[in-house]
Scaffold this motif. Structure first.
Motif, PDB file in Angstrom:
ATOM      1  N   SER A 130       0.850  -1.179   0.000  1.00 17.65           N
ATOM      2  CA  SER A 130       0.000   0.000   0.000  1.00 17.65           C
ATOM      3  C   SER A 130       0.889   1.234   0.000  1.00 17.65           C
ATOM      4  O   SER A 130       1.828   1.338   0.789  1.00 17.65           O
ATOM      5  CB  SER A 130      -0.898  -0.012   1.240  1.00 17.65           C
ATOM      6  N   TYR A 131       0.571   2.173  -0.892  1.00 12.26           N
ATOM      7  CA  TYR A 131       1.415   3.337  -1.115  1.00 12.26           C
ATOM      8  C   TYR A 131       0.565   4.606  -1.052  1.00 12.26           C
ATOM      9  O   TYR A 131      -0.525   4.654  -1.613  1.00 12.26           O
ATOM     10  CB  TYR A 131       2.085   3.215  -2.492  1.00 12.26           C
ATOM     11  N   THR A 132       1.056   5.618  -0.371  1.00 11.29           N
ATOM     12  CA  THR A 132       0.408   6.923  -0.348  1.00 11.29           C
ATOM     13  C   THR A 132       1.137   7.821  -1.336  1.00 11.29           C
ATOM     14  O   THR A 132       2.359   7.990  -1.251  1.00 11.29           O
ATOM     15  CB  THR A 132       0.452   7.544   1.064  1.00 11.29           C
ATOM     16  N   MET A 133       0.406   8.405  -2.284  1.00  9.39           N
ATOM     17  CA  MET A 133       1.008   9.225  -3.335  1.00  9.39           C
ATOM     18  C   MET A 133       1.669  10.460  -2.728  1.00  9.39           C
ATOM     19  O   MET A 133       1.030  11.238  -2.035  1.00  9.39           O
ATOM     20  CB  MET A 133      -0.048   9.619  -4.373  1.00  9.39           C
ATOM     21  N   LEU A 134       2.970  10.622  -2.994  1.00 10.84           N
ATOM     22  CA  LEU A 134       3.764  11.722  -2.443  1.00 10.84           C
ATOM     23  C   LEU A 134       4.220  12.658  -3.553  1.00 10.84           C
ATOM     24  O   LEU A 134       4.632  12.211  -4.634  1.00 10.84           O
ATOM     25  CB  LEU A 134       4.991  11.178  -1.715  1.00 10.84           C
ATOM     26  N   ALA A 135       4.213  13.943  -3.279  1.00 13.09           N
ATOM     27  CA  ALA A 135       4.643  14.942  -4.269  1.00 13.09           C
ATOM     28  C   ALA A 135       6.102  14.745  -4.655  1.00 13.09           C
ATOM     29  O   ALA A 135       6.491  15.000  -5.794  1.00 13.09           O
ATOM     30  CB  ALA A 135       4.429  16.351  -3.718  1.00 13.09           C
ATOM     31  N   THR A 136       6.925  14.276  -3.732  1.00 17.61           N
ATOM     32  CA  THR A 136       8.357  14.103  -4.021  1.00 17.61           C
ATOM     33  C   THR A 136       8.614  12.995  -5.034  1.00 17.61           C
ATOM     34  O   THR A 136       9.700  12.908  -5.593  1.00 17.61           O
ATOM     35  CB  THR A 136       9.139  13.792  -2.729  1.00 17.61           C
ATOM     36  N   HIS A 137       7.619  12.151  -5.308  1.00 20.53           N
ATOM     37  CA  HIS A 137       7.788  11.062  -6.266  1.00 20.53           C
ATOM     38  C   HIS A 137       7.223  11.389  -7.647  1.00 20.53           C
ATOM     39  O   HIS A 137       7.341  10.597  -8.569  1.00 20.53           O
ATOM     40  CB  HIS A 137       7.126   9.782  -5.745  1.00 20.53           C
ATOM     41  N   VAL A 138       6.569  12.558  -7.789  1.00 17.17           N
ATOM     42  CA  VAL A 138       5.907  12.906  -9.049  1.00 17.17           C
ATOM     43  C   VAL A 138       6.923  13.483 -10.032  1.00 17.17           C
ATOM     44  O   VAL A 138       7.700  14.373  -9.708  1.00 17.17           O
ATOM     45  CB  VAL A 138       4.766  13.918  -8.809  1.00 17.17           C
ATOM     46  N   LEU A 139       6.902  12.954 -11.252  1.00 19.67           N
ATOM     47  CA  LEU A 139       7.728  13.462 -12.342  1.00 19.67           C
ATOM     48  C   LEU A 139       6.838  13.512 -13.583  1.00 19.67           C
ATOM     49  O   LEU A 139       6.295  12.484 -14.002  1.00 19.67           O
ATOM     50  CB  LEU A 139       8.939  12.558 -12.581  1.00 19.67           C
ATOM     51  N   ASN A 140       6.679  14.696 -14.157  1.00 18.47           N
ATOM     52  CA  ASN A 140       5.825  14.890 -15.340  1.00 18.47           C
ATOM     53  C   ASN A 140       4.409  14.355 -15.117  1.00 18.47           C
ATOM     54  O   ASN A 140       3.830  13.723 -15.995  1.00 18.47           O
ATOM     55  CB  ASN A 140       6.457  14.235 -16.572  1.00 18.47           C
ATOM     56  N   GLY A 141       3.878  14.565 -13.919  1.00 18.83           N
ATOM     57  CA  GLY A 141       2.500  14.172 -13.618  1.00 18.83           C
ATOM     58  C   GLY A 141       2.298  12.707 -13.311  1.00 18.83           C
ATOM     59  O   GLY A 141       1.169  12.258 -13.158  1.00 18.83           O
ATOM     60  N   GLU A 142       3.385  11.933 -13.250  1.00 20.46           N
ATOM     61  CA  GLU A 142       3.263  10.501 -12.982  1.00 20.46           C
ATOM     62  C   GLU A 142       4.221  10.082 -11.872  1.00 20.46           C
ATOM     63  O   GLU A 142       5.253  10.709 -11.651  1.00 20.46           O
ATOM     64  CB  GLU A 142       3.560   9.669 -14.229  1.00 20.46           C
ATOM     65  N   ILE A 143       3.836   9.012 -11.220  1.00 21.80           N
ATOM     66  CA  ILE A 143       4.722   8.376 -10.246  1.00 21.80           C
ATOM     67  C   ILE A 143       5.087   7.022 -10.841  1.00 21.80           C
ATOM     68  O   ILE A 143       4.228   6.161 -11.028  1.00 21.80           O
ATOM     69  CB  ILE A 143       4.037   8.200  -8.877  1.00 21.80           C
ATOM     70  N   ALA A 144       6.340   6.862 -11.193  1.00 22.17           N
ATOM     71  CA  ALA A 144       6.817   5.597 -11.758  1.00 22.17           C
ATOM     72  C   ALA A 144       7.613   4.875 -10.684  1.00 22.17           C
ATOM     73  O   ALA A 144       8.411   5.494  -9.972  1.00 22.17           O
ATOM     74  CB  ALA A 144       7.691   5.858 -12.976  1.00 22.17           C
ATOM     75  N   ASN A 145       7.369   3.604 -10.578  1.00 23.76           N
ATOM     76  CA  ASN A 145       8.184   2.819  -9.655  1.00 23.76           C
ATOM     77  C   ASN A 145       8.371   1.407 -10.187  1.00 23.76           C
ATOM     78  O   ASN A 145       7.623   0.927 -11.028  1.00 23.76           O
ATOM     79  CB  ASN A 145       7.639   2.855  -8.226  1.00 23.76           C
ATOM     80  N   THR A 146       9.405   0.765  -9.666  1.00 25.37           N
ATOM     81  CA  THR A 146       9.839  -0.523 -10.189  1.00 25.37           C
ATOM     82  C   THR A 146       9.906  -1.552  -9.079  1.00 25.37           C
ATOM     83  O   THR A 146      10.458  -1.283  -8.013  1.00 25.37           O
ATOM     84  CB  THR A 146      11.226  -0.391 -10.854  1.00 25.37           C
ATOM     85  N   ALA A 147       9.369  -2.715  -9.363  1.00 28.31           N
ATOM     86  CA  ALA A 147       9.477  -3.860  -8.458  1.00 28.31           C
ATOM     87  C   ALA A 147      10.590  -4.764  -8.972  1.00 28.31           C
ATOM     88  O   ALA A 147      10.752  -4.948 -10.179  1.00 28.31           O
ATOM     89  CB  ALA A 147       8.172  -4.631  -8.410  1.00 28.31           C
ATOM     90  N   THR A 148      11.359  -5.317  -8.052  1.00 30.91           N
ATOM     91  CA  THR A 148      12.417  -6.268  -8.392  1.00 30.91           C
ATOM     92  C   THR A 148      12.199  -7.524  -7.580  1.00 30.91           C
ATOM     93  O   THR A 148      12.012  -7.457  -6.363  1.00 30.91           O
ATOM     94  CB  THR A 148      13.809  -5.683  -8.073  1.00 30.91           C
ATOM     95  N   VAL A 149      12.220  -8.672  -8.240  1.00 26.17           N
ATOM     96  CA  VAL A 149      12.075  -9.950  -7.555  1.00 26.17           C
ATOM     97  C   VAL A 149      13.296 -10.807  -7.858  1.00 26.17           C
ATOM     98  O   VAL A 149      13.828 -10.775  -8.963  1.00 26.17           O
ATOM     99  CB  VAL A 149      10.762 -10.670  -7.960  1.00 26.17           C
ATOM    100  N   THR A 150      13.758 -11.523  -6.836  1.00 21.85           N
ATOM    101  CA  THR A 150      14.874 -12.451  -7.015  1.00 21.85           C
ATOM    102  C   THR A 150      14.519 -13.776  -6.366  1.00 21.85           C
ATOM    103  O   THR A 150      13.673 -13.852  -5.478  1.00 21.85           O
ATOM    104  CB  THR A 150      16.178 -11.921  -6.385  1.00 21.85           C
ATOM    105  N   GLY A 151      15.162 -14.808  -6.815  1.00 20.29           N
ATOM    106  CA  GLY A 151      15.007 -16.146  -6.257  1.00 20.29           C
ATOM    107  C   GLY A 151      16.249 -16.941  -6.558  1.00 20.29           C
ATOM    108  O   GLY A 151      17.144 -16.476  -7.272  1.00 20.29           O
ATOM    109  N   ALA A 152      16.319 -18.135  -6.002  1.00 20.99           N
ATOM    110  CA  ALA A 152      17.494 -18.986  -6.190  1.00 20.99           C
ATOM    111  C   ALA A 152      17.067 -20.390  -6.613  1.00 20.99           C
ATOM    112  O   ALA A 152      16.141 -20.957  -6.030  1.00 20.99           O
ATOM    113  CB  ALA A 152      18.313 -19.049  -4.914  1.00 20.99           C
TER     114      ALA A 152
END
Length: 171
Positions: A130-152
């Motif tokens: 769950s994420y609360t939209m923050l002004a510090t994360h906005v770039l050009n009107g969007e909030i982009a973020n990336t998930a990374t998953v690893t396994g072995a």
């Protein structure tokens, strides 16, 4: 030349074992046939063959990230879902998922795990954050973020780490 070539005279004497090696990268199940011939002191040719089969396995993981809703106002809550699938043919352990803007990603017991903590071939586990939209994360009107998953993945004493990423944008 071969290892164990005895006296080095080029003659395979009774009881001697000469060993040859060959390395090959495979991308599919492979049956290899080795053929050997020798000549006796009387000039007769003596052949032999042997086969070895190698099963090609793949270690792969895939994450698909979605957001709901896909837009909102600063301060609104967004729920990210992460579907993590074993996209290979080997069981995966030590699954770890992170998001560069949302934490913590639920990690105790993802839905879809049959309780053994091993992501089997074709199995999909679902995580959430769950994420609360923050002004510090906005770039050009969007909030982009990336998930990374690893396994072995492990075969005998050999372990191979696999990883995948997926990104989403929220307006």
């Amino acid at each position: 030349g071969p290892t164990g070539a005895g006296s080095g005279d080029g003659v395979l004497n009774p009881g001697e074992i000469w060993q040859y090696t060959c390395a090959q990268t495979i991308t599919e199940d492979t049956t290899n046939i080795a053929e050997v011939t020798g000549r006796t002191p009387l000039g007769t040719t003596v052949p032999d063959t042997d086969t070895a089969t190698v099963t090609a396995v793949e270690a792969a993981i895939d994450v698909v990230k979605t957001a709901a809703p896909t837009g909102g106002y600063l301060g609104d809550s967004i729920v990210y879902s992460y579907d993590v699938t074993n996209a290979g043919s080997l069981p995966l352990s030590n699954i770890r998922i992170t998001d560069d803007k949302c934490a913590p990603v639920s990690a105790d017991t993802p839905s879809g795990d049959d309780g053994d903590g091993v992501l089997e071939e074709g199995e999909t586990w679902t995580y959430a954050c769950s994420y609360t939209m923050l002004a510090t994360h906005v770039l050009n009107g969007e909030i982009a973020n990336t998930a990374t998953v690893t396994g072995a993945a492990s075969i005998g004493e050999t372990t191979k780490d696999v990883t995948d990423t997926d990104s989403t944008e929220v307006t």
